[in-house]
Design a protein around this motif. Structure first.
Motif, PDB file in Angstrom:
ATOM      1  N   PRO A 144      32.002   3.195  48.789  1.00  0.00           N
ATOM      2  CA  PRO A 144      30.860   4.010  48.712  1.00  0.00           C
ATOM      3  C   PRO A 144      29.695   3.350  48.054  1.00  0.00           C
ATOM      4  O   PRO A 144      28.179   3.323  48.646  1.00  0.00           O
ATOM      5  N   ARG A 145      30.002   2.773  47.002  1.00  0.00           N
ATOM      6  CA  ARG A 145      28.751   2.252  46.267  1.00  0.00           C
ATOM      7  C   ARG A 145      27.955   1.165  47.032  1.00  0.00           C
ATOM      8  O   ARG A 145      26.970   0.898  47.034  1.00  0.00           O
ATOM      9  N   ALA A 146      28.670   0.185  47.479  1.00  0.00           N
ATOM     10  CA  ALA A 146      28.006  -0.945  48.210  1.00  0.00           C
ATOM     11  C   ALA A 146      27.441  -0.495  49.705  1.00  0.00           C
ATOM     12  O   ALA A 146      26.449  -0.949  49.885  1.00  0.00           O
ATOM     13  N   THR A 147      27.941   0.692  50.040  1.00  0.00           N
ATOM     14  CA  THR A 147      27.225   1.310  51.238  1.00  0.00           C
ATOM     15  C   THR A 147      25.768   2.008  50.956  1.00  0.00           C
ATOM     16  O   THR A 147      25.053   1.716  51.558  1.00  0.00           O
ATOM     17  N   VAL A 148      25.683   2.412  49.708  1.00  0.00           N
ATOM     18  CA  VAL A 148      24.497   3.069  49.529  1.00  0.00           C
ATOM     19  C   VAL A 148      23.574   1.871  49.290  1.00  0.00           C
ATOM     20  O   VAL A 148      22.518   2.057  49.445  1.00  0.00           O
ATOM     21  N   LEU A 149      24.149   0.969  48.386  1.00  0.00           N
ATOM     22  CA  LEU A 149      23.010  -0.109  47.995  1.00  0.00           C
ATOM     23  C   LEU A 149      22.765  -0.800  49.354  1.00  0.00           C
ATOM     24  O   LEU A 149      21.471  -1.452  49.393  1.00  0.00           O
ATOM     25  N   GLU A 150      23.456  -1.035  50.162  1.00  0.00           N
ATOM     26  CA  GLU A 150      23.218  -1.577  51.408  1.00  0.00           C
ATOM     27  C   GLU A 150      22.038  -0.844  52.195  1.00  0.00           C
ATOM     28  O   GLU A 150      20.971  -1.352  52.727  1.00  0.00           O
ATOM     29  N   PHE A 151      22.392   0.588  52.256  1.00  0.00           N
ATOM     30  CA  PHE A 151      21.441   1.375  52.773  1.00  0.00           C
ATOM     31  C   PHE A 151      19.700   1.391  52.043  1.00  0.00           C
ATOM     32  O   PHE A 151      18.769   1.192  52.653  1.00  0.00           O
ATOM     33  N   LEU A 152      19.926   1.335  50.828  1.00  0.00           N
ATOM     34  CA  LEU A 152      18.741   1.227  50.141  1.00  0.00           C
ATOM     35  C   LEU A 152      17.930   0.032  50.442  1.00  0.00           C
ATOM     36  O   LEU A 152      16.768   0.063  50.354  1.00  0.00           O
ATOM     37  N   GLU A 153      18.672  -1.060  50.152  1.00  0.00           N
ATOM     38  CA  GLU A 153      18.027  -2.427  50.519  1.00  0.00           C
ATOM     39  C   GLU A 153      17.275  -2.551  51.681  1.00  0.00           C
ATOM     40  O   GLU A 153      16.284  -3.141  52.008  1.00  0.00           O
ATOM     41  N   SER A 154      18.037  -1.958  52.890  1.00  0.00           N
ATOM     42  CA  SER A 154      17.397  -2.048  54.315  1.00  0.00           C
ATOM     43  C   SER A 154      16.388  -1.082  54.505  1.00  0.00           C
ATOM     44  O   SER A 154      15.480  -1.794  55.071  1.00  0.00           O
ATOM     45  N   ALA A 155      15.976  -0.038  53.730  1.00  0.00           N
ATOM     46  CA  ALA A 155      15.041   0.820  53.736  1.00  0.00           C
ATOM     47  C   ALA A 155      13.813   0.270  52.993  1.00  0.00           C
ATOM     48  O   ALA A 155      12.823   0.234  53.440  1.00  0.00           O
ATOM     49  N   TYR A 156      14.008  -0.505  51.935  1.00  0.00           N
ATOM     50  CA  TYR A 156      13.195  -1.223  51.493  1.00  0.00           C
ATOM     51  C   TYR A 156      12.763  -2.347  52.027  1.00  0.00           C
ATOM     52  O   TYR A 156      11.280  -2.297  52.172  1.00  0.00           O
ATOM     53  N   ARG A 157      13.503  -3.184  52.804  1.00  0.00           N
ATOM     54  CA  ARG A 157      13.005  -4.138  53.339  1.00  0.00           C
ATOM     55  C   ARG A 157      12.112  -3.866  54.710  1.00  0.00           C
ATOM     56  O   ARG A 157      11.076  -4.189  54.861  1.00  0.00           O
ATOM     57  N   ALA A 158      12.591  -2.627  54.969  1.00  0.00           N
ATOM     58  CA  ALA A 158      11.786  -2.039  56.452  1.00  0.00           C
ATOM     59  C   ALA A 158      10.424  -1.719  55.831  1.00  0.00           C
ATOM     60  O   ALA A 158       9.595  -2.027  56.684  1.00  0.00           O
ATOM     61  N   GLY A 159      10.327  -0.835  55.026  1.00  0.00           N
ATOM     62  CA  GLY A 159       9.031  -0.170  54.511  1.00  0.00           C
ATOM     63  C   GLY A 159       7.933  -1.307  53.768  1.00  0.00           C
ATOM     64  O   GLY A 159       7.184  -1.505  54.358  1.00  0.00           O
ATOM     65  N   ALA A 160       8.673  -2.148  52.834  1.00  0.00           N
ATOM     66  CA  ALA A 160       7.970  -3.067  52.050  1.00  0.00           C
ATOM     67  C   ALA A 160       7.563  -4.324  52.920  1.00  0.00           C
ATOM     68  O   ALA A 160       6.348  -4.836  52.840  1.00  0.00           O
ATOM     69  N   GLY A 161       8.378  -4.766  53.805  1.00  0.00           N
ATOM     70  CA  GLY A 161       8.260  -5.797  54.696  1.00  0.00           C
ATOM     71  C   GLY A 161       6.978  -5.520  55.673  1.00  0.00           C
ATOM     72  O   GLY A 161       6.172  -6.221  55.683  1.00  0.00           O
ATOM     73  N   LEU A 162       6.951  -4.301  56.275  1.00  0.00           N
ATOM     74  CA  LEU A 162       5.908  -3.906  57.117  1.00  0.00           C
ATOM     75  C   LEU A 162       4.678  -3.724  56.416  1.00  0.00           C
ATOM     76  O   LEU A 162       3.409  -3.993  56.887  1.00  0.00           O
ATOM     77  N   ALA A 163       4.755  -3.283  55.062  1.00  0.00           N
ATOM     78  CA  ALA A 163       3.374  -3.209  54.409  1.00  0.00           C
ATOM     79  C   ALA A 163       2.885  -4.363  53.680  1.00  0.00           C
ATOM     80  O   ALA A 163       1.791  -4.459  53.210  1.00  0.00           O
ATOM     81  N   GLY A 164       3.568  -5.740  53.859  1.00  0.00           N
ATOM     82  CA  GLY A 164       3.062  -6.784  53.515  1.00  0.00           C
ATOM     83  C   GLY A 164       3.374  -7.103  52.264  1.00  0.00           C
ATOM     84  O   GLY A 164       2.961  -8.340  51.570  1.00  0.00           O
ATOM     85  N   ASP A 189       5.391  -9.196  49.079  1.00  0.00           N
ATOM     86  CA  ASP A 189       5.957 -10.460  48.851  1.00  0.00           C
ATOM     87  C   ASP A 189       7.078 -10.030  48.435  1.00  0.00           C
ATOM     88  O   ASP A 189       7.586 -10.126  47.201  1.00  0.00           O
ATOM     89  N   LEU A 190       8.272 -10.115  49.360  1.00  0.00           N
ATOM     90  CA  LEU A 190       9.589  -9.440  49.017  1.00  0.00           C
ATOM     91  C   LEU A 190      10.346 -10.361  47.971  1.00  0.00           C
ATOM     92  O   LEU A 190      11.189 -10.226  47.008  1.00  0.00           O
ATOM     93  N   ASP A 191      10.087 -11.742  48.544  1.00  0.00           N
ATOM     94  CA  ASP A 191      10.678 -12.945  47.650  1.00  0.00           C
ATOM     95  C   ASP A 191      10.106 -12.970  46.245  1.00  0.00           C
ATOM     96  O   ASP A 191      10.845 -13.265  45.146  1.00  0.00           O
ATOM     97  N   ALA A 192       8.935 -12.970  46.097  1.00  0.00           N
ATOM     98  CA  ALA A 192       8.348 -13.047  44.653  1.00  0.00           C
ATOM     99  C   ALA A 192       8.798 -11.827  44.024  1.00  0.00           C
ATOM    100  O   ALA A 192       8.842 -11.946  42.864  1.00  0.00           O
ATOM    101  N   LEU A 193       8.826 -10.632  44.644  1.00  0.00           N
ATOM    102  CA  LEU A 193       9.276  -9.534  43.603  1.00  0.00           C
ATOM    103  C   LEU A 193      10.584  -9.322  43.561  1.00  0.00           C
ATOM    104  O   LEU A 193      11.280  -8.345  42.872  1.00  0.00           O
TER     105      LEU A 193
END
Length: 312
Positions: free
Chosen positions: A272-292, A294-298
Protein backbone atom coordinates in the motif's frame (compact mmCIF):
# COMPACT_ATOMS: atom_id res chain seq x y z
CA UNK A 1 -0.62 -2.32 13.61
CA UNK A 2 -1.42 -2.77 9.93
CA UNK A 3 -0.70 0.05 7.51
CA UNK A 4 -3.91 1.87 6.50
CA UNK A 5 -6.49 0.06 8.66
CA UNK A 6 -10.11 0.18 7.54
CA UNK A 7 -11.97 3.39 8.34
CA UNK A 8 -15.23 3.44 6.30
CA UNK A 9 -16.99 6.78 6.60
CA UNK A 10 -20.35 5.34 7.65
CA UNK A 11 -18.74 3.55 10.61
CA UNK A 12 -17.82 6.80 12.36
CA UNK A 13 -19.86 9.46 10.58
CA UNK A 14 -21.42 10.96 13.72
CA UNK A 15 -18.10 11.13 15.59
CA UNK A 16 -16.47 12.72 12.54
CA UNK A 17 -19.20 15.37 12.33
CA UNK A 18 -18.71 16.30 15.98
CA UNK A 19 -14.92 16.13 15.90
CA UNK A 20 -14.79 18.26 12.75
CA UNK A 21 -16.60 21.03 14.60
CA UNK A 22 -14.46 20.64 17.73
CA UNK A 23 -11.42 21.11 15.51
CA UNK A 24 -12.94 24.14 13.83
CA UNK A 25 -13.37 25.78 17.23
CA UNK A 26 -9.70 25.23 18.06
CA UNK A 27 -8.60 25.97 14.52
CA UNK A 28 -10.28 29.37 14.57
CA UNK A 29 -8.40 30.18 17.76
CA UNK A 30 -5.18 29.21 15.96
CA UNK A 31 -6.15 31.39 12.98
CA UNK A 32 -6.79 34.44 15.14
CA UNK A 33 -3.93 34.11 17.64
CA UNK A 34 -0.91 33.07 15.52
CA UNK A 35 1.41 35.03 13.23
CA UNK A 36 0.19 34.82 9.66
CA UNK A 37 2.25 32.76 7.19
CA UNK A 38 2.13 32.72 3.40
CA UNK A 39 -0.54 30.46 1.91
CA UNK A 40 -2.16 30.14 5.40
CA UNK A 41 0.57 27.81 6.64
CA UNK A 42 0.00 29.13 10.16
CA UNK A 43 -3.55 27.79 10.26
CA UNK A 44 -3.50 23.93 10.11
CA UNK A 45 -2.84 21.39 12.84
CA UNK A 46 0.23 19.16 12.98
CA UNK A 47 0.22 15.49 14.01
CA UNK A 48 1.77 14.47 17.35
CA UNK A 49 2.54 11.20 19.10
CA UNK A 50 -0.86 11.29 20.80
CA UNK A 51 -3.07 13.39 18.55
CA UNK A 52 -2.85 16.80 16.89
CA UNK A 53 -1.57 20.19 18.02
CA UNK A 54 -2.00 23.86 17.21
CA UNK A 55 1.72 24.39 17.92
CA UNK A 56 2.68 27.37 20.09
CA UNK A 57 0.77 30.59 19.49
CA UNK A 58 0.15 33.86 21.28
CA UNK A 59 2.76 36.53 22.05
CA UNK A 60 1.99 38.65 18.96
CA UNK A 61 -1.61 39.10 20.17
CA UNK A 62 -0.82 40.01 23.79
CA UNK A 63 -1.43 36.49 25.09
CA UNK A 64 1.17 34.36 26.82
CA UNK A 65 2.57 31.62 24.58
CA UNK A 66 0.08 28.73 24.63
CA UNK A 67 -0.91 25.55 22.82
CA UNK A 68 -4.08 23.53 22.45
CA UNK A 69 -3.77 19.80 21.78
CA UNK A 70 -6.22 17.00 21.06
CA UNK A 71 -5.10 13.83 22.84
CA UNK A 72 -6.70 10.91 20.99
CA UNK A 73 -5.09 8.33 23.27
CA UNK A 74 -6.37 9.74 26.56
CA UNK A 75 -9.27 11.47 24.77
CA UNK A 76 -8.78 14.86 26.32
CA UNK A 77 -8.47 18.44 25.15
CA UNK A 78 -5.29 19.87 26.69
CA UNK A 79 -4.41 23.57 26.82
CA UNK A 80 -1.02 24.67 28.16
CA UNK A 81 0.99 27.85 28.50
CA UNK A 82 4.71 28.56 28.66
CA UNK A 83 4.95 28.60 32.46
CA UNK A 84 3.99 24.92 32.51
CA UNK A 85 0.38 25.22 33.63
CA UNK A 86 -2.21 23.05 31.89
CA UNK A 87 -5.98 22.81 31.80
CA UNK A 88 -7.80 19.87 30.27
CA UNK A 89 -11.15 18.13 30.03
CA UNK A 90 -12.53 14.93 28.43
CA UNK A 91 -13.55 15.05 24.77
CA UNK A 92 -16.31 12.52 25.29
CA UNK A 93 -19.65 13.74 26.64
CA UNK A 94 -19.60 17.19 25.04
CA UNK A 95 -21.75 18.88 22.46
CA UNK A 96 -20.11 21.52 20.32
CA UNK A 97 -21.66 24.16 22.58
CA UNK A 98 -20.31 22.69 25.82
CA UNK A 99 -16.93 22.00 24.19
CA UNK A 100 -16.66 25.64 23.13
CA UNK A 101 -17.53 26.91 26.60
CA UNK A 102 -15.21 24.38 28.26
CA UNK A 103 -12.31 25.43 26.07
CA UNK A 104 -12.87 29.13 26.74
CA UNK A 105 -12.95 28.38 30.48
CA UNK A 106 -9.74 26.33 30.25
CA UNK A 107 -7.93 29.09 28.38
CA UNK A 108 -9.20 31.73 30.79
CA UNK A 109 -7.72 29.74 33.70
CA UNK A 110 -4.33 30.00 31.95
CA UNK A 111 -4.61 33.75 31.46
CA UNK A 112 -5.30 33.36 27.72
CA UNK A 113 -7.88 35.31 25.73
CA UNK A 114 -9.14 32.69 23.27
CA UNK A 115 -11.82 34.83 21.69
CA UNK A 116 -12.92 34.17 18.09
CA UNK A 117 -14.29 36.84 15.80
CA UNK A 118 -16.47 34.46 13.77
CA UNK A 119 -17.48 31.71 16.20
CA UNK A 120 -19.45 29.67 13.67
CA UNK A 121 -18.53 26.68 11.48
CA UNK A 122 -16.77 27.31 8.18
CA UNK A 123 -18.15 25.76 4.98
CA UNK A 124 -20.29 23.17 6.77
CA UNK A 125 -24.02 22.52 6.57
CA UNK A 126 -24.67 24.62 9.70
CA UNK A 127 -22.32 27.47 8.79
CA UNK A 128 -24.62 30.16 10.23
CA UNK A 129 -25.14 28.53 13.64
CA UNK A 130 -22.96 29.83 16.50
CA UNK A 131 -20.86 27.18 18.22
CA UNK A 132 -22.58 28.08 21.49
CA UNK A 133 -25.94 26.98 20.06
CA UNK A 134 -24.89 23.62 18.60
CA UNK A 135 -26.17 20.91 20.93
CA UNK A 136 -26.93 18.62 18.00
CA UNK A 137 -23.39 17.36 17.40
CA UNK A 138 -22.38 15.49 20.56
CA UNK A 139 -21.22 12.04 19.39
CA UNK A 140 -17.71 10.99 20.35
CA UNK A 141 -16.70 7.31 20.28
CA UNK A 142 -13.12 7.03 21.60
CA UNK A 143 -12.23 4.05 19.42
CA UNK A 144 -13.25 5.98 16.32
CA UNK A 145 -11.22 9.03 17.30
CA UNK A 146 -8.16 6.86 17.95
CA UNK A 147 -8.48 5.14 14.58
CA UNK A 148 -8.80 8.53 12.86
CA UNK A 149 -5.54 9.68 14.51
CA UNK A 150 -3.75 6.42 13.66
CA UNK A 151 -4.67 6.69 9.98
CA UNK A 152 -3.80 10.40 9.99
CA UNK A 153 -0.35 9.58 11.43
CA UNK A 154 0.38 6.87 8.88
CA UNK A 155 -0.72 9.02 5.95
CA UNK A 156 1.35 11.93 7.29
CA UNK A 157 4.54 9.85 7.14
CA UNK A 158 3.83 8.68 3.59
CA UNK A 159 3.25 12.30 2.56
CA UNK A 160 6.50 13.27 4.31
CA UNK A 161 8.34 10.61 2.31
CA UNK A 162 6.83 11.91 -0.91
CA UNK A 163 7.56 15.54 0.02
CA UNK A 164 11.26 14.68 0.36
CA UNK A 165 11.55 14.20 -3.40
CA UNK A 166 11.07 17.89 -4.22
CA UNK A 167 13.68 20.59 -3.67
CA UNK A 168 11.47 23.60 -4.45
CA UNK A 169 9.10 25.50 -2.20
CA UNK A 170 6.81 23.08 -0.40
CA UNK A 171 4.38 23.35 2.47
CA UNK A 172 4.63 21.33 5.65
CA UNK A 173 2.51 18.18 5.84
CA UNK A 174 -0.43 19.57 7.78
CA UNK A 175 -4.03 18.86 8.75
CA UNK A 176 -6.59 21.44 7.66
CA UNK A 177 -9.46 21.84 10.11
CA UNK A 178 -11.79 23.53 7.65
CA UNK A 179 -11.73 20.70 5.08
CA UNK A 180 -10.66 17.90 7.49
CA UNK A 181 -7.92 16.67 5.16
CA UNK A 182 -4.17 16.28 5.47
CA UNK A 183 -2.10 17.74 2.65
CA UNK A 184 1.27 18.81 1.29
CA UNK A 185 1.61 21.32 -1.56
CA UNK A 186 4.40 21.98 -4.05
CA UNK A 187 4.79 25.49 -5.48
CA UNK A 188 6.35 26.94 -8.58
CA UNK A 189 7.72 30.51 -8.50
CA UNK A 190 5.22 31.59 -11.15
CA UNK A 191 2.62 34.03 -9.75
CA UNK A 192 -1.06 33.53 -10.50
CA UNK A 193 -3.07 36.76 -10.59
CA UNK A 194 -6.26 36.20 -8.59
CA UNK A 195 -9.18 38.63 -8.93
CA UNK A 196 -10.34 40.48 -5.84
CA UNK A 197 -13.70 38.70 -6.04
CA UNK A 198 -11.98 35.34 -5.58
CA UNK A 199 -11.88 36.13 -1.86
CA UNK A 200 -9.09 36.41 0.68
CA UNK A 201 -8.78 32.66 1.26
CA UNK A 202 -8.29 31.81 -2.43
CA UNK A 203 -6.10 34.81 -3.22
CA UNK A 204 -3.58 33.80 -0.54
CA UNK A 205 -3.74 30.03 -1.04
CA UNK A 206 -3.33 30.14 -4.81
CA UNK A 207 -1.08 33.13 -5.43
CA UNK A 208 1.44 30.76 -7.09
CA UNK A 209 1.10 27.72 -9.33
CA UNK A 210 0.61 24.63 -7.18
CA UNK A 211 0.31 20.90 -7.30
CA UNK A 212 -1.28 19.72 -4.08
CA UNK A 213 -1.57 16.23 -2.63
CA UNK A 214 -3.48 14.83 0.29
CA UNK A 215 -5.97 12.51 1.90
CA UNK A 216 -9.43 13.00 3.29
CA UNK A 217 -11.75 10.71 5.20
CA UNK A 218 -14.75 11.12 2.90
CA UNK A 219 -17.65 13.53 2.85
CA UNK A 220 -21.20 13.83 1.51
CA UNK A 221 -19.88 14.21 -2.05
CA UNK A 222 -17.39 11.31 -2.07
CA UNK A 223 -18.46 9.11 0.85
CA UNK A 224 -15.25 7.14 1.29
CA UNK A 225 -11.64 7.92 2.24
CA UNK A 226 -9.38 8.79 -0.70
CA UNK A 227 -5.95 10.06 -1.63
CA UNK A 228 -6.09 12.99 -4.03
CA UNK A 229 -4.11 15.52 -6.04
CA UNK A 230 -4.97 18.62 -8.04
CA UNK A 231 -3.09 21.19 -10.08
CA UNK A 232 -4.00 24.87 -9.95
CA UNK A 233 -4.40 26.52 -12.34
CA UNK A 234 -5.39 23.33 -14.13
CA UNK A 235 -3.47 22.98 -17.41
CA UNK A 236 -5.21 21.91 -20.60
CA UNK A 237 -5.14 18.19 -21.24
CA UNK A 238 -4.56 17.19 -17.62
CA UNK A 239 -7.16 14.43 -17.60
CA UNK A 240 -5.56 12.86 -20.68
CA UNK A 241 -2.45 12.10 -18.66
CA UNK A 242 -2.03 8.61 -17.26
CA UNK A 243 -2.33 7.98 -13.54
CA UNK A 244 -0.80 5.05 -11.68
CA UNK A 245 -1.85 2.58 -10.43
CA UNK A 246 -4.60 1.69 -12.96
CA UNK A 247 -7.26 1.96 -10.24
CA UNK A 248 -6.57 5.72 -9.92
CA UNK A 249 -8.76 8.06 -11.95
CA UNK A 250 -9.57 11.66 -12.77
CA UNK A 251 -12.86 12.92 -11.35
CA UNK A 252 -14.66 16.23 -11.78
CA UNK A 253 -14.47 18.61 -8.80
CA UNK A 254 -15.96 22.09 -8.95
CA UNK A 255 -14.48 23.80 -11.98
CA UNK A 256 -11.56 21.39 -12.30
CA UNK A 257 -10.52 17.80 -11.70
CA UNK A 258 -8.98 15.68 -8.96
CA UNK A 259 -6.67 12.75 -9.35
CA UNK A 260 -8.19 10.17 -7.03
CA UNK A 261 -6.98 6.92 -5.48
CA UNK A 262 -9.50 5.30 -3.22
CA UNK A 263 -8.17 4.24 0.17
CA UNK A 264 -9.81 0.84 -0.26
CA UNK A 265 -7.88 0.26 -3.48
CA UNK A 266 -4.59 1.27 -1.84
CA UNK A 267 -5.28 -1.11 1.05
CA UNK A 268 -5.86 -4.04 -1.34
CA UNK A 269 -2.52 -3.65 -3.10
CA UNK A 270 0.43 -5.90 -2.12
CA UNK A 271 2.41 -2.81 -1.00
CA UNK A 272 0.00 0.00 0.00
CA UNK A 273 2.75 2.49 0.80
CA UNK A 274 4.45 2.03 -2.57
CA UNK A 275 1.08 2.24 -4.31
CA UNK A 276 0.28 5.60 -2.73
CA UNK A 277 3.75 6.97 -3.55
CA UNK A 278 3.34 5.80 -7.15
CA UNK A 279 -0.02 7.57 -7.36
CA UNK A 280 1.30 10.82 -5.92
CA UNK A 281 4.29 10.84 -8.26
CA UNK A 282 2.15 10.17 -11.34
CA UNK A 283 -0.25 12.98 -10.39
CA UNK A 284 2.68 15.35 -9.84
CA UNK A 285 4.28 14.56 -13.18
CA UNK A 286 0.95 14.95 -14.95
CA UNK A 287 0.19 18.38 -13.49
CA UNK A 288 3.67 19.91 -13.16
CA UNK A 289 4.80 18.52 -16.49
CA UNK A 290 1.94 20.15 -18.36
CA UNK A 291 2.45 23.37 -16.40
CA UNK A 292 6.04 23.53 -17.65
CA UNK A 293 7.90 22.93 -14.38
CA UNK A 294 11.51 21.75 -14.67
CA UNK A 295 10.95 18.33 -13.14
CA UNK A 296 14.60 17.26 -13.29
CA UNK A 297 15.91 20.45 -11.68
CA UNK A 298 13.35 20.24 -8.90
CA UNK A 299 13.91 16.56 -8.18
CA UNK A 300 15.44 15.68 -4.83
CA UNK A 301 15.78 11.87 -4.71
CA UNK A 302 15.61 10.48 -1.17
CA UNK A 303 15.56 14.03 0.17
CA UNK A 304 19.22 14.65 -0.65
CA UNK A 305 20.66 17.78 -2.31
CA UNK A 306 24.26 17.16 -1.19
CA UNK A 307 26.03 16.49 -4.53
CA UNK A 308 28.52 14.16 -2.84
CA UNK A 309 25.74 11.93 -1.56
CA UNK A 310 23.03 12.33 -4.18
CA UNK A 311 24.57 9.82 -6.60
CA UNK A 312 25.17 7.09 -4.06
Amino acid sequence: MELFPAIPLDSWYDTKQTLHRFEQVVGKIRLQHSPRRNHWWNVPFHVTGRGITTRPMGLVDGNPVFTVDFDFVGHRLVAANLDGRTASFPLQGHSVASFYLGLQSALDSLGVDGSITHATPFDLSDTGRPFTEDREHAAYVPEHATRYWQVLSQVALVLEEFAAGFSGKTSPVHHFWHTFDIAVTRFSPHPVPQPREAGQLVREAYSREVVSFGFWFGDDHIPEPCFYSYTAPEPDGLTDRRLDPPSAEWVSSGQGHLALLRYADARKSPDPRATVLEFLESAYRAGAGLAGWDLDALACPRGITDPYLAGR
